[in-house]
Design a protein around this motif. Structure first.
Motif, PDB file in Angstrom:
ATOM      1  N   ILE A  29       0.805  -1.235   0.000  1.00 24.63           N
ATOM      2  CA  ILE A  29       0.000   0.000   0.000  1.00 24.63           C
ATOM      3  C   ILE A  29       0.842   1.293   0.000  1.00 24.63           C
ATOM      4  CG2 ILE A  29      -1.707   1.341   1.330  1.00 24.63           C
ATOM      5  CD1 ILE A  29      -3.051  -1.366   1.979  1.00 24.63           C
ATOM      6  N   PRO A  30       1.882   1.405   0.870  1.00 25.84           N
ATOM      7  CA  PRO A  30       2.686   2.640   0.821  1.00 25.84           C
ATOM      8  C   PRO A  30       3.306   2.866  -0.556  1.00 25.84           C
ATOM      9  CG  PRO A  30       3.223   1.356   2.776  1.00 25.84           C
ATOM     10  CD  PRO A  30       2.325   0.500   1.935  1.00 25.84           C
ATOM     11  N   SER A  31       3.781   1.780  -1.173  1.00 25.29           N
ATOM     12  CA  SER A  31       4.416   1.898  -2.494  1.00 25.29           C
ATOM     13  C   SER A  31       3.398   2.302  -3.556  1.00 25.29           C
ATOM     14  CB  SER A  31       5.072   0.573  -2.863  1.00 25.29           C
ATOM     15  OG  SER A  31       5.426   0.568  -4.220  1.00 25.29           O
ATOM     16  N   ILE A  32       2.198   1.724  -3.473  1.00 29.35           N
ATOM     17  CA  ILE A  32       1.157   2.070  -4.443  1.00 29.35           C
ATOM     18  C   ILE A  32       0.832   3.561  -4.328  1.00 29.35           C
ATOM     19  CG2 ILE A  32      -1.258   1.681  -5.121  1.00 29.35           C
ATOM     20  CD1 ILE A  32      -0.912  -1.220  -4.045  1.00 29.35           C
ATOM     21  N   LYS A  33       0.748   4.048  -3.085  1.00 25.67           N
ATOM     22  CA  LYS A  33       0.467   5.471  -2.869  1.00 25.67           C
ATOM     23  C   LYS A  33       1.618   6.333  -3.388  1.00 25.67           C
ATOM     24  CE  LYS A  33      -2.546   5.355   1.226  1.00 25.67           C
ATOM     25  NZ  LYS A  33      -2.469   5.442   2.699  1.00 25.67           N
ATOM     26  N   TYR A  34       2.832   5.932  -3.043  1.00 24.25           N
ATOM     27  CA  TYR A  34       4.013   6.757  -3.331  1.00 24.25           C
ATOM     28  C   TYR A  34       4.311   6.796  -4.839  1.00 24.25           C
ATOM     29  CZ  TYR A  34       8.913   8.266  -3.229  1.00 24.25           C
ATOM     30  OH  TYR A  34      10.095   8.931  -3.449  1.00 24.25           O
ATOM     31  N   ASN A  35       4.299   5.630  -5.471  1.00 21.61           N
ATOM     32  CA  ASN A  35       4.716   5.558  -6.875  1.00 21.61           C
ATOM     33  C   ASN A  35       3.580   5.791  -7.861  1.00 21.61           C
ATOM     34  OD1 ASN A  35       7.577   4.774  -6.542  1.00 21.61           O
ATOM     35  ND2 ASN A  35       6.668   2.969  -5.559  1.00 21.61           N
ATOM     36  N   GLY A  36       2.397   5.398  -7.458  1.00 21.04           N
ATOM     37  CA  GLY A  36       1.268   5.541  -8.379  1.00 21.04           C
ATOM     38  C   GLY A  36       1.526   4.773  -9.666  1.00 21.04           C
ATOM     39  N   ILE A  37       1.119   5.385 -10.752  1.00 20.71           N
ATOM     40  CA  ILE A  37       1.216   4.708 -12.047  1.00 20.71           C
ATOM     41  C   ILE A  37       2.662   4.594 -12.533  1.00 20.71           C
ATOM     42  CG2 ILE A  37       0.889   6.796 -13.444  1.00 20.71           C
ATOM     43  CD1 ILE A  37      -0.821   3.438 -14.157  1.00 20.71           C
ATOM     44  N   SER A  38       3.527   5.475 -11.994  1.00 24.32           N
ATOM     45  CA  SER A  38       4.919   5.465 -12.487  1.00 24.32           C
ATOM     46  C   SER A  38       5.627   4.151 -12.155  1.00 24.32           C
ATOM     47  CB  SER A  38       5.697   6.656 -11.911  1.00 24.32           C
ATOM     48  OG  SER A  38       5.978   6.428 -10.543  1.00 24.32           O
ATOM     49  N   PHE A  39       5.082   3.402 -11.221  1.00 26.60           N
ATOM     50  CA  PHE A  39       5.653   2.084 -10.910  1.00 26.60           C
ATOM     51  C   PHE A  39       5.645   1.197 -12.156  1.00 26.60           C
ATOM     52  CE2 PHE A  39       5.548  -2.205  -8.957  1.00 26.60           C
ATOM     53  CZ  PHE A  39       6.649  -2.087  -8.113  1.00 26.60           C
ATOM     54  N   PHE A  40       4.640   1.410 -12.987  1.00 34.49           N
ATOM     55  CA  PHE A  40       4.490   0.574 -14.187  1.00 34.49           C
ATOM     56  C   PHE A  40       5.056   1.213 -15.446  1.00 34.49           C
ATOM     57  CE2 PHE A  40       1.197  -0.541 -11.183  1.00 34.49           C
ATOM     58  CZ  PHE A  40       1.339  -1.911 -11.102  1.00 34.49           C
ATOM     59  N   THR A  41       5.403   2.488 -15.356  1.00 35.73           N
ATOM     60  CA  THR A  41       5.809   3.176 -16.580  1.00 35.73           C
ATOM     61  C   THR A  41       7.286   3.561 -16.581  1.00 35.73           C
ATOM     62  OG1 THR A  41       5.082   5.250 -15.596  1.00 35.73           O
ATOM     63  CG2 THR A  41       3.511   4.129 -17.034  1.00 35.73           C
ATOM     64  N   THR A  42       8.004   3.283 -15.523  1.00 36.59           N
ATOM     65  CA  THR A  42       9.433   3.628 -15.493  1.00 36.59           C
ATOM     66  C   THR A  42      10.269   2.396 -15.189  1.00 36.59           C
ATOM     67  OG1 THR A  42       9.331   4.154 -13.147  1.00 36.59           O
ATOM     68  CG2 THR A  42       8.962   5.977 -14.660  1.00 36.59           C
ATOM     69  N   TYR A  43      11.573   2.535 -15.452  1.00 35.63           N
ATOM     70  CA  TYR A  43      12.419   1.357 -15.228  1.00 35.63           C
ATOM     71  C   TYR A  43      13.493   1.589 -14.170  1.00 35.63           C
ATOM     72  CZ  TYR A  43      16.101   3.517 -18.057  1.00 35.63           C
ATOM     73  OH  TYR A  43      17.062   4.348 -18.535  1.00 35.63           O
ATOM     74  N   LEU A  44      13.595   2.798 -13.674  1.00 33.39           N
ATOM     75  CA  LEU A  44      14.654   3.062 -12.689  1.00 33.39           C
ATOM     76  C   LEU A  44      14.224   2.575 -11.310  1.00 33.39           C
ATOM     77  CD1 LEU A  44      15.805   6.608 -13.805  1.00 33.39           C
ATOM     78  CD2 LEU A  44      17.002   4.432 -14.136  1.00 33.39           C
ATOM     79  N   ALA A  48      14.703  10.261   0.463  1.00 32.23           N
ATOM     80  CA  ALA A  48      14.815  11.312  -0.543  1.00 32.23           C
ATOM     81  C   ALA A  48      15.422  10.768  -1.825  1.00 32.23           C
ATOM     82  CB  ALA A  48      15.690  12.435  -0.003  1.00 32.23           C
ATOM     83  N   GLY A  49      14.853  11.162  -2.937  1.00 31.91           N
ATOM     84  CA  GLY A  49      15.417  10.787  -4.244  1.00 31.91           C
ATOM     85  C   GLY A  49      15.070   9.370  -4.682  1.00 31.91           C
ATOM     86  N   SER A  50      14.235   8.687  -3.883  1.00 31.94           N
ATOM     87  CA  SER A  50      13.932   7.301  -4.271  1.00 31.94           C
ATOM     88  C   SER A  50      12.858   7.281  -5.359  1.00 31.94           C
ATOM     89  CB  SER A  50      13.444   6.518  -3.050  1.00 31.94           C
ATOM     90  OG  SER A  50      12.256   7.082  -2.551  1.00 31.94           O
ATOM     91  N   SER A  51      12.999   6.302  -6.263  1.00 23.58           N
ATOM     92  CA  SER A  51      11.938   6.082  -7.257  1.00 23.58           C
ATOM     93  C   SER A  51      11.949   4.610  -7.643  1.00 23.58           C
ATOM     94  CB  SER A  51      12.174   6.956  -8.491  1.00 23.58           C
ATOM     95  OG  SER A  51      13.298   6.491  -9.185  1.00 23.58           O
ATOM     96  N   PHE A  52      10.771   4.124  -7.904  1.00 22.95           N
ATOM     97  CA  PHE A  52      10.661   2.687  -8.162  1.00 22.95           C
ATOM     98  C   PHE A  52       9.802   2.415  -9.401  1.00 22.95           C
ATOM     99  CE2 PHE A  52      11.069   3.501  -3.635  1.00 22.95           C
ATOM    100  CZ  PHE A  52      12.196   2.756  -3.316  1.00 22.95           C
ATOM    101  N   GLY A  53      10.418   1.759 -10.387  1.00 24.71           N
ATOM    102  CA  GLY A  53       9.665   1.385 -11.577  1.00 24.71           C
ATOM    103  C   GLY A  53      10.020  -0.052 -11.961  1.00 24.71           C
ATOM    104  N   LEU A  54       9.053  -0.821 -12.369  1.00 22.13           N
ATOM    105  CA  LEU A  54       9.324  -2.262 -12.558  1.00 22.13           C
ATOM    106  C   LEU A  54       9.637  -2.656 -14.007  1.00 22.13           C
ATOM    107  CD1 LEU A  54       6.576  -2.931 -14.043  1.00 22.13           C
ATOM    108  CD2 LEU A  54       5.897  -4.129 -12.004  1.00 22.13           C
ATOM    109  N   ASP A  55       9.660  -1.698 -14.918  1.00 19.72           N
ATOM    110  CA  ASP A  55       9.730  -2.071 -16.334  1.00 19.72           C
ATOM    111  C   ASP A  55      10.932  -2.949 -16.699  1.00 19.72           C
ATOM    112  OD1 ASP A  55       7.403  -0.810 -16.651  1.00 19.72           O
ATOM    113  OD2 ASP A  55       8.123   0.794 -17.965  1.00 19.72           O
ATOM    114  N   LEU A  56      12.090  -2.631 -16.127  1.00 21.23           N
ATOM    115  CA  LEU A  56      13.275  -3.430 -16.469  1.00 21.23           C
ATOM    116  C   LEU A  56      13.087  -4.885 -16.013  1.00 21.23           C
ATOM    117  CD1 LEU A  56      16.924  -2.304 -16.090  1.00 21.23           C
ATOM    118  CD2 LEU A  56      16.295  -4.583 -15.335  1.00 21.23           C
ATOM    119  N   PHE A  57      12.565  -5.021 -14.806  1.00 17.60           N
ATOM    120  CA  PHE A  57      12.376  -6.379 -14.262  1.00 17.60           C
ATOM    121  C   PHE A  57      11.272  -7.125 -15.014  1.00 17.60           C
ATOM    122  CE2 PHE A  57      13.506  -3.918 -10.238  1.00 17.60           C
ATOM    123  CZ  PHE A  57      14.869  -4.063 -10.458  1.00 17.60           C
ATOM    124  N   LEU A  58      10.223  -6.363 -15.355  1.00 18.09           N
ATOM    125  CA  LEU A  58       9.122  -6.984 -16.093  1.00 18.09           C
ATOM    126  C   LEU A  58       9.608  -7.442 -17.465  1.00 18.09           C
ATOM    127  CD1 LEU A  58       6.049  -7.577 -16.089  1.00 18.09           C
ATOM    128  CD2 LEU A  58       5.716  -5.370 -17.191  1.00 18.09           C
TER     129      LEU A  58
END
Lengths: 256, 325
Positions: free
Chosen positions: B35-50, B70-80
């Motif tokens: 849940i925290p990650s879904i809130k924090y990253n939103g859709i960018s979790f699925f649209t970025t790779y960093l 600070a400065g954290s970002s999470f995207g799953l594209d590379l792993f997907l």
């Protein structure tokens, strides 16, 4: 039934000293018998006497089972069946099984199947023609009212059996082997098969395996008894039923 | 007697409920932690790779009401991308092998040898994946690096993705090959089992019409075993998607660098979870852990979907359209 002289009729298949066994059991032993052209050759015997195994050895289907050991000779048109390509041999000697086994496809495709795997490229009209012919020969075409698109598996038991016969006939085999073709059928369907077998022998050599002595009386030209894995007796239509051989008398009294 | 019977009934009911309870609790756990990650990253979790864990020694930032380094970002594209491409390569290799092996087992081998081969195949499925991984590192990677990949880069460079620099042998190809070893037994045994359900009369009927073994096999696969073949393949994909250890060992476990060609290092969702977990625990905001949980959730959904669809198709029966009586 008219008397026939065995010697004058041409032999299509000659079986000599055939022995079939597995590691632990002898299924058939010293079987010598002949199959005569354009006749109904019947092989009778109690259940489990090796009749079906005999049929399966004639088209070399038996060798698919590595547990079976076959010795002795089987000649098809004077040539040892071992010298045939099994695929080729099976196209010459058709086999229809006790349990109807139509493929899950339309009646048309069922009959066309054998031709298609042979890679025969027929024009649509020619294909239609041979398929209709085979279904007519198997006495099924009229009954289906021309609806060849219905699934083969949706037909009644008797119709399925005749479909399987048509499927074999379309390949124009020289010999058609029928393994207990009536055992799963009701009396009306049985009657149709009886008429069909009689008409088939005009064009084909028929080998019929059955333990139904009524059927044998009605259609058989040559009758052979296999009893306890051994070939016991043969005779033309009436001859067989009047035999003095002990096993034949035993078998007939049990069968009736 | 009656009481013991009641007790036994209760016990069996309880045991029968265990798998469902466990599965549901795992899903609840994964979703809850995400849940925290879904809130924090939103859709960018699925649209970025960093995948950037952020600066854990600076004050955390707060976004959408949840704290994160600070400065954290999470995207799953590379792993997907890595997960899908390694699984696709694995199935591309495993399917034809399984198909030919099962045809061979069914139609060409004597019964005695058939049993032996089938049990060998099943044994293959039992080898721990770390052993495959070790073999991959010691044998496969050098082979790919020194021989196979240079040859491919030289001779097949006209195909997109085959051109370019070769890295270390670890990467997509090594992962795909290792995965194919692991799923071939599954796919093969499903197909072989489905052949066994074809009525003997049908096989006999085909042979009696003069069909060759090849024709019979082709017919069985396309008519009777189509469902099982597709289902078995999906089961295999399900396994490949979730496989962790072996892939972690031979993929190169890269983050933040998208592959430039077929020889690039890669990473999969499962391997990423395993390799990033350790450092995620040092994040006092818990966001790194939450992001991995969200990754796990997506992986679980994909793998469950493949498995459920696979089972459904495989279980629909090889006999569809055939009524024997």
């Amino acid at each position: 039934m008219e008397e026939k002289s065995v010697e004058k009729v041409e032999k299509v298949i000659e079986i000599e000293k055939l022995k079939i066994k597995t590691k632990n059991k002898v299924i058939l032993d010293r079987v010598d018998l002949n199959i005569f052209r354009n006749n109904v050759n019947t092989i009778v015997g109690p259940s489990g006497s090796g009749k079906s195994t005999l049929l399966r050895s004639l088209n070399r289907l038996l060798e698919m089972d590595p547990a079976m050991e076959v010795t002795g000779d089987i000649l098809f048109e004077k040539r040892n069946i071992r010298d045939f390509d099994p695929v080729e041999l099976r196209r010459e000697i058709g086999l229809v099984f006790q349990k109807p086994n139509p493929f899950p496809m339309s009646v048309y495709d069922n009959v066309a199947f054998g031709l298609r795997i042979q890679g025969k490229k027929l024009k649509r009209e020619e294909m239609d023609k041979v398929i209709v012919q085979a279904l007519e020969d198997a006495d099924l075409y009229e009954e289906l009212g021309g609806n060849l698109k219905q699934m083969g598996t949706s037909l009644s038991g008797g119709q399925q059996q005749r479909l399987c016969i048509a499927r074999a006939l379309v390949l124009r085999p020289k010999v058609l082997m029928l393994d207990e073709p009536t055992s799963a059928l009701d009396p009306i369907a049985k009657g149709k098969i009886v008429d069909l077998i009689r008409s088939l022998k005009q064009k084909y050599t028929v080998v019929l395996v059955t333990h139904d002595m009524n059927l044998t009386r009605k259609v058989s030209d040559y009758t052979n008894l296999i009893y306890d894995g051994k070939f016991v007796a043969k005779g033309t239509g009436t001859e067989f039923f009047e035999s003095k051989i002990e096993e034949v008398k035993d078998f007939l009294s049990e069968a009736d | 007697m009656k009481t013991s019977n009641k007790f036994f009934n209760f016990l069996t009911l309880l045991m029968a409920a265990v798998p469902a309870v466990v599965l549901i609790s795992i899903i609840v756990f994964v979703v809850y932690y995400s849940i925290p990650s879904i809130k924090y990253n939103g859709i960018s979790f699925f649209t970025t790779y960093l995948w950037n864990p952020g600066f854990q020694f600076q004050a955390p930032i707060i976004r959408h009401g949840v704290p994160a380094p600070a400065g954290s970002s999470f995207g799953l594209d590379l792993f997907l991308l890595g997960t899908l491409s390694t699984s696709a390569l694995a199935i591309f290799i495993a399917f034809p092998v399984s198909f030919l092996v099962s045809l061979n087992v069914e139609l060409y081998l004597p019964a005695r040898i058939k049993k032996f081969v089938v049990s060998m195949i099943e044994l293959f499925a039992g080898i721990p994946s770390v052993v495959y991984g070790l073999w991959g590192i010691i044998v496969l990677e050098p082979l790919l690096f020194n021989n196979i990949e240079p040859w491919m880069a030289q001779h097949l460079s006209f195909i997109p993705g085959f051109k370019g620099e070769i890295y270390s042998g670890a990467g997509l190809i090594a992962s795909g090959i290792i995965l194919s070893f692991m799923i071939t037994p599954i796919v093969t045994s499903v197909i072989v089992n489905s052949f066994d359900t074809v009525p003997k009369e049908v096989k006999d009927g085909l042979f009696s019409l003069g069909a060759t073994k090849w024709e019979v096999g082709k017919y069985l696969i396309t008519r009777y075993s189509r469902a099982s073949t597709v289902g078995g393949t999906l089961l295999g994909i399900g396994r490949a998607l979730g496989e962790t250890m072996a892939v972690l060992m031979v993929s190169g476990a890269v983050t933040n660098v998208l592959p430039s060609n077929l020889y690039s290092a890669t990473n999969t969702m499962a391997a990423a979870i395993a390799s990033l977990l350790d450092s995620a625990f040092t994040d006092s905001t818990g966001m790194n852990l939450a992001a991995l949980a969200e990754l796990a959730m997506v992986l679980m959904l994909i793998a469950l979907a493949a498995s459920v669809i696979g089972r459904k198709i495989a279980g629909r029966g090889a006999l569809r359209g055939y009524e024997s009586d």
